[in-house]
Design a protein around this motif. Structure first.
Motif, short mmCIF file in Angstrom:
data_model
loop_
_atom_site.label_atom_id
_atom_site.label_comp_id
_atom_site.label_asym_id
_atom_site.label_seq_id
_atom_site.Cartn_x
_atom_site.Cartn_y
_atom_site.Cartn_z
N LYS A 225 36.83 29.98 32.73
CA LYS A 225 38.20 29.71 33.14
C LYS A 225 38.91 28.76 32.20
N ASP A 226 38.14 27.91 31.51
CA ASP A 226 38.74 26.97 30.57
C ASP A 226 37.68 26.41 29.62
N ILE A 227 38.11 25.62 28.67
CA ILE A 227 37.20 25.03 27.67
C ILE A 227 36.18 24.12 28.34
N ALA A 228 36.58 23.40 29.38
CA ALA A 228 35.64 22.51 30.07
C ALA A 228 34.47 23.30 30.64
N GLN A 229 34.74 24.46 31.22
CA GLN A 229 33.66 25.28 31.76
C GLN A 229 32.77 25.81 30.63
N LEU A 230 33.38 26.17 29.51
CA LEU A 230 32.60 26.61 28.35
C LEU A 230 31.68 25.49 27.88
N ASP A 231 32.22 24.27 27.78
CA ASP A 231 31.41 23.12 27.37
C ASP A 231 30.23 22.90 28.32
N ARG B 118 18.64 62.86 35.05
CA ARG B 118 18.12 62.73 33.69
C ARG B 118 18.47 61.38 33.06
N GLY B 119 19.22 60.56 33.79
CA GLY B 119 19.55 59.23 33.29
C GLY B 119 20.70 59.18 32.32
N VAL B 120 21.42 60.29 32.15
CA VAL B 120 22.59 60.29 31.28
C VAL B 120 23.68 59.45 31.94
N ILE B 121 23.92 59.70 33.21
CA ILE B 121 24.85 58.88 33.98
C ILE B 121 23.99 57.93 34.81
N GLN B 122 24.17 56.64 34.55
CA GLN B 122 23.33 55.63 35.21
C GLN B 122 24.04 54.92 36.35
N GLY B 123 25.33 55.12 36.49
CA GLY B 123 26.06 54.48 37.56
C GLY B 123 27.56 54.63 37.36
N TYR B 124 28.31 54.11 38.30
CA TYR B 124 29.76 54.20 38.27
C TYR B 124 30.31 52.81 38.54
N GLY B 125 31.42 52.47 37.91
CA GLY B 125 31.94 51.14 38.13
C GLY B 125 33.43 51.04 37.88
N ALA B 126 33.95 49.87 38.16
CA ALA B 126 35.36 49.58 37.97
C ALA B 126 35.55 48.71 36.73
N ARG B 127 36.64 48.93 36.02
CA ARG B 127 37.02 48.03 34.93
C ARG B 127 37.89 46.95 35.57
N VAL B 128 37.48 45.71 35.38
CA VAL B 128 38.14 44.59 36.04
C VAL B 128 38.89 43.75 35.02
N ASN B 129 40.12 43.38 35.35
CA ASN B 129 40.90 42.48 34.51
C ASN B 129 40.43 41.05 34.78
N LEU B 130 39.59 40.53 33.88
CA LEU B 130 39.00 39.21 34.11
C LEU B 130 40.05 38.09 34.13
N SER B 131 41.09 38.22 33.33
CA SER B 131 42.11 37.16 33.33
C SER B 131 42.84 37.11 34.67
#
Length: 147
Positions: free
Chosen positions: A112-118, A48-61
């Motif tokens: 990863k840093d301000i340079a990458q954001l820029d 029915r599309g209530v559950i669309q998938g399963y995943g992991a919570r990842v610590n990005l830092s």
């Protein structure tokens, strides 16, 4: 379209939202059903599309992504589709919403840093105006509303 679910379905969804790796046995015990009944309900929730998938919570830092930024994006005239495609192709963009108001998109970048954001913002600058805010913390992580 609203999909109606009962209290047991709500309990299944809430338990899996908290920990998608729950075994069927543990999930069944939590919701008070047998494993076959829980498996059938789970299958129906998926169909029915209530559950669309399963995943992991990842610590990005932990992966080196030490900065997150929220970027409001206003495409230059006639460049909406180009900006849309550009944003979708940015691997640093982990989330993006098309919104109403002065801006057309609000996206979440991880870098990863301000340079990458820029670098990311410089690439977007030829197509759009951007307003960027650095995320200091996230007191409310993505979560389900009351179901």
């Amino acid at each position: 379209m609203e999909v109606l679910i009962d209290d047991i379905d709500r309990a299944i969804v809430a338990a899996l939202a908290e920990d998608a790796r729950l075994s069927l046995k543990v999930l069944s015990a939590r919701v008070g059903l047998t494993s076959p009944s829980t498996a059938e309900r789970l299958k129906r929730l998926e169909e029915r599309g209530v559950i669309q998938g399963y995943g992991a919570r990842v610590n990005l830092s932990a992966l080196g992504y030490t900065l997150q930024a929220l970027v409001r994006v206003r495409p230059l005239p006639g460049l909406l589709q180009k900006v849309d495609k550009y944003i979708q192709a940015m691997p640093e963009c982990i989330e993006c919403d098309k919104v109403t108001g002065e801006d057309c998109f609000v996206m979440r970048l991880v870098v990863k840093d301000i340079a990458q954001l820029d670098t990311q913002l410089d690439g977007l600058a030829e197509f759009a105006q951007c307003n960027t805010s650095i995320v200091k913390s996230s007191p409310v992580k993505r979560r389900l509303p009351v179901i």
